[in-house]
Scaffold this motif. Structure first.
Motif, PDB file in Angstrom:
ATOM      1  N   THR A 156      -5.357   3.022 -12.256  1.00  0.00           N
ATOM      2  CA  THR A 156      -6.632   3.580 -11.800  1.00  0.00           C
ATOM      3  C   THR A 156      -6.814   4.941 -12.460  1.00  0.00           C
ATOM      4  N   SER A 161      -1.471   7.676 -10.838  1.00  0.00           N
ATOM      5  CA  SER A 161      -1.467   6.454 -11.634  1.00  0.00           C
ATOM      6  C   SER A 161      -1.524   6.774 -13.129  1.00  0.00           C
ATOM      7  N   LEU A 183       2.403   1.327  -9.595  1.00  0.00           N
ATOM      8  CA  LEU A 183       1.039   1.616  -9.152  1.00  0.00           C
ATOM      9  C   LEU A 183       0.028   0.780  -9.916  1.00  0.00           C
ATOM     10  N   GLU A 184      -1.069   0.461  -9.235  1.00  0.00           N
ATOM     11  CA  GLU A 184      -2.191  -0.188  -9.904  1.00  0.00           C
ATOM     12  C   GLU A 184      -2.807   0.812 -10.883  1.00  0.00           C
ATOM     13  N   TRP A 192       0.852  -1.190   0.000  1.00  0.00           N
ATOM     14  CA  TRP A 192       0.000   0.000   0.000  1.00  0.00           C
ATOM     15  C   TRP A 192       0.885   1.235   0.000  1.00  0.00           C
ATOM     16  N   LEU A 216      -2.948   3.858  -2.086  1.00  0.00           N
ATOM     17  CA  LEU A 216      -3.041   3.376  -3.463  1.00  0.00           C
ATOM     18  C   LEU A 216      -2.380   1.996  -3.505  1.00  0.00           C
ATOM     19  N   LYS A 217      -2.893   1.107  -4.341  1.00  0.00           N
ATOM     20  CA  LYS A 217      -2.334  -0.240  -4.445  1.00  0.00           C
ATOM     21  C   LYS A 217      -1.053  -0.201  -5.287  1.00  0.00           C
ATOM     22  N   HIS A 225      -6.683   7.648 -10.711  1.00  0.00           N
ATOM     23  CA  HIS A 225      -5.983   8.614  -9.859  1.00  0.00           C
ATOM     24  C   HIS A 225      -4.919   9.329 -10.714  1.00  0.00           C
ATOM     25  N   THR A 274      -2.851  10.264  -1.855  1.00  0.00           N
ATOM     26  CA  THR A 274      -2.146   9.146  -2.473  1.00  0.00           C
ATOM     27  C   THR A 274      -1.944   7.972  -1.507  1.00  0.00           C
TER      28      THR A 274
END
Length: 109
Positions: free
Chosen positions: A81, A86, A78-79, A47, A61-62, A83, A58
């Motif tokens: 998304t 990302s 980062l995953e 995380w 975020l995964k 955002h 932030t």
């Protein structure tokens, strides 16, 4: 765990780097410490634990943590998304965005 988040910059050879923090599960942290002297092949889930200026929240975020080997900071992925951080990770930032971040960071010092 401290590591690097690299964001590509349009028209530049070198990326923008954030030195940031990610939290790992106790099992993944133990795995990282256990393999400290050699490279961990499989990425680990974590995380995002840094609140970066110039972005909406932030934290949490995964992230996938990629071990870069002995003596190097891990690389954070980062995953995907919607955002803004990302989006920039998977596309590019402009030099204007880099300058705006620098202005915000230096204003906080």
């Amino acid at each position: 765990m401290k590591g690097i988040l690299e964001l590509p910059i349009a028209g530049q050879d070198e990326p923008f780097w954030w030195i940031t923090w990610v939290s790992l599960s106790p099992d993944n942290f133990a795995r990282f410490i256990e393999k400290k002297r050699s490279r961990i092949e499989e990425p680990m889930f974590g995380w995002f634990s840094s609140d970066l200026p110039a972005y909406p929240d932030t934290v949490n975020l995964k992230v996938m943590v990629h071990d870069e080997g002995t003596g190097q900071l891990p690389f954070f992925e980062l995953e995907p998304t919607d955002h803004p951080l990302s989006i920039e990770f998977y596309s590019e930032m402009t030099l204007e965005q880099v300058h705006a971040i620098a202005d915000i960071v230096y204003a906080q010092e």
